[in-house]
Design an enzyme around this catalytic site. Structure first.
Site, PDB file in Angstrom:
ATOM      1  N   HIS A 486       0.822  -1.207   0.000  1.00 37.25           N
ATOM      2  CA  HIS A 486       0.000   0.000   0.000  1.00 37.25           C
ATOM      3  C   HIS A 486       0.858   1.259   0.000  1.00 37.25           C
ATOM      4  O   HIS A 486       0.510   2.267  -0.604  1.00 37.25           O
ATOM      5  CB  HIS A 486      -0.954  -0.007   1.193  1.00 37.25           C
ATOM      6  N   CYS A 807      -9.452  -2.126 -10.425  1.00 37.83           N
ATOM      7  CA  CYS A 807      -9.053  -0.976  -9.612  1.00 37.83           C
ATOM      8  C   CYS A 807      -7.712  -1.219  -8.939  1.00 37.83           C
ATOM      9  O   CYS A 807      -7.249  -0.402  -8.158  1.00 37.83           O
ATOM     10  CB  CYS A 807     -10.118  -0.622  -8.588  1.00 37.83           C
TER      11      CYS A 807
HETATM   12  C1  PEP Z   1      -6.443  -4.346  -4.743  1.00 41.02           C
HETATM   13  O1  PEP Z   1      -6.253  -5.221  -3.899  1.00 41.02           O
HETATM   14  O2  PEP Z   1      -6.108  -4.461  -5.927  1.00 41.02           O
HETATM   15  C2  PEP Z   1      -7.072  -3.073  -4.360  1.00 41.02           C
HETATM   16  C3  PEP Z   1      -7.403  -2.177  -5.247  1.00 41.02           C
HETATM   17  O3  PEP Z   1      -7.267  -2.844  -3.042  1.00 41.02           O
HETATM   18  P1  PEP Z   1      -6.110  -2.443  -2.017  1.00 41.02           P
HETATM   19  O4  PEP Z   1      -4.864  -2.197  -2.837  1.00 41.02           O
HETATM   20  O5  PEP Z   1      -6.560  -1.241  -1.294  1.00 41.02           O
HETATM   21  O6  PEP Z   1      -5.979  -3.642  -1.166  1.00 41.02           O
END
Ligand code: PEP
Ligand code: MG
Length: 878
Positions: A486, A807
């Site tokens: 993240h 996403c």
């Molecule tokens: C993902 O896992 O691709 C996502 C968009 O969510 P996050 O990165 O916040 O876990």
């Protein structure tokens, strides 16, 4: 680019794998990016042995420029095919092309070094041709079948003949690194010299012979300089003194090699500068450090080392004070540590209590043990003693005492007892993290960074990433971490470059204050670059700024493919600032709102009204203009994994990514109040417009049903109270667990849309943790296994007639985009800075070609093969 064209290099081999490997080696030694292409193999996937003239011609065209192209081929048929390619190329190339009889590996490496220096085709070809000489010299006498006069350098190596003394100033250097001037340090020496205009020659000082050109890798390697040998160098020209100073600095830093002796000093020649006199800007490693690209872009700035709050290092006793510190001053300095110990201890006890309430005795035990570690009076006593008698601050003292306590456990005979070292480190790390956020930040913490700083950290945490201010920070360099963590996602969202996996010398502290160039595309950090390198980097930055401005100025066209079919590009955001940046960059809505990210460091979770107030400016950045607008997708709190909320007492888990995360946490009765408060806040924030709600980490249909029921309850509550809110709404899920992808047909029946969370989907499909650098090579979203999960999801969405988007970060990856489209993805949500770039990529893609590509990718063996397929489609080899 304002840079002059460079000679291109094409590596040809019967084996594509070999050609690629040689090209990569040359690129690495030449400290690329450089115009190097490769060709090899025959058949559809180029996996059979052989060479093909048109393939070689393609490669030549890819690296063609007015500076010319050099082709190196392995043997036999490859030479014939290369000759044919040169004939075919006539009239098609911007510059001359040459095929030379150089050894493939050595020649490619020597050529790349010269290309990096901007040498002309003659020089590059000459260096490649002479590239066998160093090996022949080195192995002279080892092999009866060696060439007749092996020690004689090839005529291709430029030399000044005996007797012809080169002009200029001279200096001697003792080479004090393991294995002497072998390939890497020799390349570093050539690269250093290449930053200056002066001519430079060198020879052995102990057995003076012919002078060799110091810009020639071959000439240097041919000297056979071993550890302890002395070289003599002469430089002539306006910047000759600067050149010698740079070489001096490079030698003093041991060429940045591991196993070097930093005390490598000048060897008695004139003007030998002791290492202590080096210019401040040269105090870094001197070498270009190579890591993994984590966020694209380039930064030129000053390195600022952030104290590794959570790392326990026993750096040895600080110096003794001339007189012990007064008791009152000791107590005052100790106070923040005592307070942090108290707070973390209380938090751990609360976690233990919560875990016990859920019958999680194991987790409760760990938290209790850690709380007990912090309650040990020996910690405070040790810190107090250090503060009184030694020159150090309280944080340093605590780190030292905790490190020694952990080391004490680690030295125990009993395995269980030894494992307690990890508890000490973990608990002490939490205390240090808290101390690092003290209201009066010490220099080196985030709030005290100088403007234009390139942050150097051991591992960037999610909350540190959130605290980054792009107005002050120019980029991030870290030793640990991965591009899917993240923290890296946030850095990309800020439009800052980031490189991770760097072997930072001694934790990086020697780098503090050193000027540097950070290249987030190449994955390199170059401390103390020379003036020419700095100027080139600044020129590249200015060029990138111009290109970005041009992209932004394009009319706000929606995302469309090359055949005109629409493919909306939305933004993944976490704050109002993100949302405004996304709107300004032409995003077609919010494809993902990470509602939890802004709260990671909050002392408490905001109440319903405060949440509504936070959401309002985010939604306001994308006012609803018509029925065609896509409703913003507001994700429920995805707490857990690498996103613990400081305000919540979360259970301590052995595998947090496989534990109580996302919808699982919200399903736990202990967190129903958290869930229902958020649901009401989301509905209220969406009053008067359409919204979508998105559930994270779904693995079962029951999880969707439970959220739908909770939503109905929230709606009923608000309706009863006469509070305006959005209703009905769209309910969708993140498809980011293998279970969700495999059961997509059943889940689709319950959803209004799917959004593929490829970051998590990749880590779970590949069983490779997204933040763990040790397995980052495995966590590759282009792996056919991940693509198959995407295909299953798209097929189910198509059958159910619901939209499916991406996403995760894969949606902004130029290589992944054609595959995702080919598999059936109909919309992308990317970080705000990527929106214009992704639109530009879409405009060049035809759906039919994407489908054919995806079909082939699904049949590939691994991610490298998929990558090669896409690159081939793009006509690239990098
Ligand atoms: C993902 O896992 O691709 C996502 C968009 O969510 P996050 O990165 O916040 O876990
Ligand atoms: Mg996710």
């Amino acid at each position: 680019m304002t840079m002059a064209a460079r000679v291109g290099l094409v590596v040809v081999s019967h084996s594509r794998a070999l050609a690629e490997a040689v090209a990569r080696l040359a690129m690495a030694v030449g400290q690329g990016p450089l115009p190097i292409a490769f060709a090899g193999g025959v058949g559809d996937a180029h996996d059979a042995l052989g060479t093909d003239a048109t393939d070689i011609l393609d490669a030549m065209l890819r690296v063609d420029s007015a500076a010319g192209v050099l082709v190196l081929a392995d043997l036999g048929g490859a030479l014939l095919a290369a000759e044919t390619a040169l004939e075919l190329a006539e009239g098609q190339l911007a510059g001359p092309a040459r095929l030379v009889a150089a050894p493939l590996v050595e020649g490619a490496v020597a050529a790349a070094v010269q290309i990096g220096l901007g040498a002309d085709l003659d020089t590059v070809a000459r260096e490649a041709l002479g590239a066998l000489a160093p090996k022949q010299a080195q192995l002279a006498g080892c092999d009866a079948a060696a060439p007749p006069s092996p020690a004689a350098p090839s005529a291709a190596v430029q030399q000044v003949t005996d007797g012809a003394e080169p002009p200029g100033i001279r200096e001697r250097f003792r080479i004090d690194i393991d294995h002497g001037l072998h390939l890497r340090p020799a390349a570093a020496l050539v690269a250093t010299i290449g930053r200056f205009g002066a001519t430079a020659w060198l020879r052995r000082a102990d057995a003076p012979g012919a002078w060799g050109d110091a810009r020639s890798l071959n000439a240097i390697a041919t000297l056979g300089i071993d550890r302890g040998d002395v070289i003599e160098m002469t430089a002539d020209g306006a910047d000759a003194p600067a050149l010698l100073a740079a070489v001096r600095a490079l030698v003093a830093r041991g060429f940045g090699e591991a196993g070097r002796t930093p005390a490598a000093d000048a060897a008695g020649g004139p003007a030998a500068t002791p290492p202590g006199d080096l210019p401040a800007a040269s105090a870094g490693t001197g070498a270009i450090l190579t890591g993994m690209p984590a966020a694209p872009g380039l930064a030129v700035g000053t390195l600022a080392v952030l104290a590794a709050a959570s790392v326990l290092v026993d750096a040895g006793d600080p110096p003794v004070r001339s007189a012990p510190l007064a008791e009152a001053e000791v107590e005052a300095a100790l106070e923040p540590v005592r307070a942090a110990l108290g707070r973390v201890g209380a938090r751990l006890r609360e976690q233990s209590r919560a875990a016990r309430a859920r019958a999680r005795g194991d987790a409760a035990g760990i938290a209790e043990a850690q709380a007990a570690v912090l309650a040990d009076p020996a910690l405070e006593t040790g810190v107090r003693a250090l503060l009184r008698d030694r020159v150090c601050d309280a944080v340093t003292a605590f780190r030292l005492v905790a490190a020694r306590l952990a080391a004490g456990y680690r030295a125990l005979a009993d395995a269980y007892q030894r494992a307690r070292a990890a508890d000490v480190e973990d608990a002490a790390g939490q205390v240090l993290a808290l101390l690092a956020r003290a209201p009066e930040p010490a220099p080196g913490t985030l709030a005290a960074l100088p403007a234009g700083a390139i942050l150097v950290v051991d591992k960037l945490t999610t909350s540190q990433a959130l605290a980054l201010d792009p107005a002050r920070v120019a980029g991030v360099a870290s030793a640990r971490g991965s591009r899917d963590a993240h923290a890296a996602i946030i850095v990309r969202g800020l439009g800052l470059p980031m490189v991770t996996g760097l072997a930072l010398p001694a934790g990086g502290s020697r780098l503090d204050g050193v000027a540097a160039v950070l290249d987030g595309d190449a994955g390199t950090l170059e401390p103390a670059p020379g003036p020419a390198r700095l100027a080139a980097a600044r020129a590249r930055l200015a060029e990138a700024a111009r290109a970005a401005a041009a992209l932004r100025e394009r009319p706000r066209q929606p995302g469309v493919l090359a055949d005109g079919s629409p493919l909306p590009v939305q933004a993944s955001v976490a704050s109002a600032a993100d949302a405004r940046a996304a709107a300004a960059g032409g995003a077609q809505g919010i494809g993902l709102l990470r509602t939890e990210l802004a709260l990671l460091d909050a002392e408490q979770v905001p109440d319903e009204d405060a949440q509504v107030a936070r959401l309002a400016p985010i939604l306001a950045a994308f006012p609803e203009t018509g029925a065609d607008d896509r409703p913003p997708r507001l994700r429920l709190f995805d707490i857990g994994g690498d996103k613990p909320l400081r305000a919540l007492a979360l259970p301590v888990e052995a595998n947090p990514f496989l534990g109580l995360r996302g919808v699982r946490l919200l399903a736990d009765p202990a967190f129903h109040a958290l869930r229902d408060t958020q649901l009401r806040a989301l509905l209220r924030a969406g009053a008067g417009r359409r919204i979508g709600i998105m559930i994270p980490m779904v693995a079962t249909a029951a999880e969707i049903d439970a959220i739908r029921a909770a939503l109905a309850g929230a709606h009923a509550d608000l309706a009863r109270a006469g509070v305006a809110h959005a209703w009905p709404l769209q309910l969708g899920i993140m498809v980011e667990t293998p279970a969700a992808a495999l059961a997509a047909p059943q889940l689709a029946a319950r959803c209004d849309y799917f959004s593929l969370g490829t970051n998590d989907l990749t880590q779970y499909v590949m069983a490779a943790e997204r933040g763990n650098a040790a397995v980052t090579g495995l966590a590759d979203g282009l792996h056919p296994a991940v693509l198959r999960a995407v295909a299953l999801t798209c097929d189910a969405a198509r059958a159910a007639g619901i939209p499916v988007g991406v996403c995760g970060e894969l949606g902004a990856d130029p290589l992944a985009i054609p595959l995702l489209i080919g598999l059936g993805v109909g919309e992308l949500s990317v970080h705000p800075a990527a929106v214009p770039v992704v639109k530009a990529r879409l405009a060049g893609l035809y759906p039919a070609a994407c489908r054919a590509l995806a079909e082939r990718a699904l049949g590939c063996t691994d991610a490298a093969a998929v990558r090669a397929l896409v690159l081939a489609m793009d006509g690239r080899t990098d």
